[in-house]
Design a protein around this motif. Structure first.
Motif, short mmCIF file in Angstrom:
data_model
loop_
_atom_site.label_atom_id
_atom_site.label_comp_id
_atom_site.label_asym_id
_atom_site.label_seq_id
_atom_site.Cartn_x
_atom_site.Cartn_y
_atom_site.Cartn_z
N SER A 1 0.82 -1.21 0.00
CA SER A 1 0.00 0.00 0.00
C SER A 1 0.86 1.26 0.00
O SER A 1 1.73 1.43 0.86
N LYS A 2 0.59 2.13 -0.96
CA LYS A 2 1.33 3.40 -1.02
C LYS A 2 1.01 4.26 0.20
O LYS A 2 1.84 5.06 0.63
N TYR A 3 -0.17 4.09 0.77
CA TYR A 3 -0.54 4.87 1.96
C TYR A 3 0.24 4.41 3.18
O TYR A 3 0.72 5.24 3.97
N THR A 4 0.41 3.11 3.31
CA THR A 4 1.22 2.57 4.40
C THR A 4 2.66 3.03 4.25
O THR A 4 3.29 3.48 5.21
N CYS B 1 2.59 8.49 -7.35
CA CYS B 1 1.62 8.64 -8.44
C CYS B 1 2.33 8.95 -9.77
O CYS B 1 2.03 8.35 -10.80
N ILE C 1 3.86 12.83 3.85
CA ILE C 1 2.91 11.86 3.28
C ILE C 1 2.52 12.29 1.87
O ILE C 1 2.55 11.49 0.93
N LEU D 1 3.19 10.42 -1.76
CA LEU D 1 2.07 10.04 -2.62
C LEU D 1 2.15 10.68 -4.00
O LEU D 1 1.83 10.05 -5.01
N SER E 1 3.76 5.64 2.63
CA SER E 1 3.88 7.09 2.85
C SER E 1 3.85 7.41 4.34
O SER E 1 4.57 8.30 4.80
N PHE E 2 3.05 6.68 5.09
CA PHE E 2 2.96 6.87 6.54
C PHE E 2 4.29 6.51 7.20
O PHE E 2 4.81 7.27 8.02
#
Length: 178
Positions: free
Chosen positions: A118-121, A166, A158, A162, A123-124
């Motif tokens: 996950s890119k969100y994980t 992207c 973050i 992202l 980034s976090f």
């Protein structure tokens, strides 16, 4: 001060004073050597351990990261939100190891390790690590927060991750392979 020339003359004089200070008090100190090491060593490690087939994509990600981080760092420095005490090069207002090495190389490693995670994980985790290093550099007295706190950077890091993720995953590149 009635004209722009007088203001530019003040800027030039400030840079001359900073350069003189840098020559006498910063160049070749242990802090300066740490900055030089932090500028060169991560790139050397990246060159050795990068995914060779993803080099172009990763370098593009690094370049985008450099543009974003340098621009934001420059704004913060110019606005007096923070400053750097041990610059590698005195004429660059930001801290070269941050913008040109630590951020881009970190993001390039994050992109190539577990590319399907996950890119969100990611980034976090990237943001937590970056804020941690920011706090370390405050503690080491490399970086002085004036009207800024490291935690303000958390959401910014973050977003930077992202954006780069992207941009680098656009269809004109081959997919990253695990």
């Amino acid at each position: 001060m009635n004209d722009i020339k007088e203001m530019y003359d003040l800027v030039v004089k400030a840079h001359e004073n900073l350069y003189d200070y840098w020559l006498k008090n910063i160049l070749f100190t242990w802090q300066w050597w740490i900055g030089v090491l932090l500028t060169i060593l991560p790139w050397a490690i990246w060159i050795k351990y990068r995914r060779k087939e993803s080099t172009t994509r990763l370098l593009f990600a690094g370049t985008v990261t450099i543009i974003i981080t340098y621009f934001l760092d420059l704004i913060g420095t110019i606005l007096g939100l923070w400053y750097y005490k041990w610059k590698v090069i005195p004429l660059i207002p930001t801290y070269m190891p941050w913008d040109y090495t630590l951020f881009p190389v970190s993001i390039m490693f994050f992109l190539q390790v577990k590319p399907n995670a996950s890119k969100y994980t990611k980034s976090f985790i990237f943001s937590i690590m970056s804020v941690g290093f920011e706090k370390l550099f405050v503690w080491l007295d490399f970086y002085k927060e004036v009207r800024w706190r490291s935690l303000y950077s958390f959401p910014i890091y973050i977003v930077i991750y992202l954006i780069v993720d992207c941009v680098v995953r656009q269809n004109y590149y081959k997919e990253l392979k695990e």
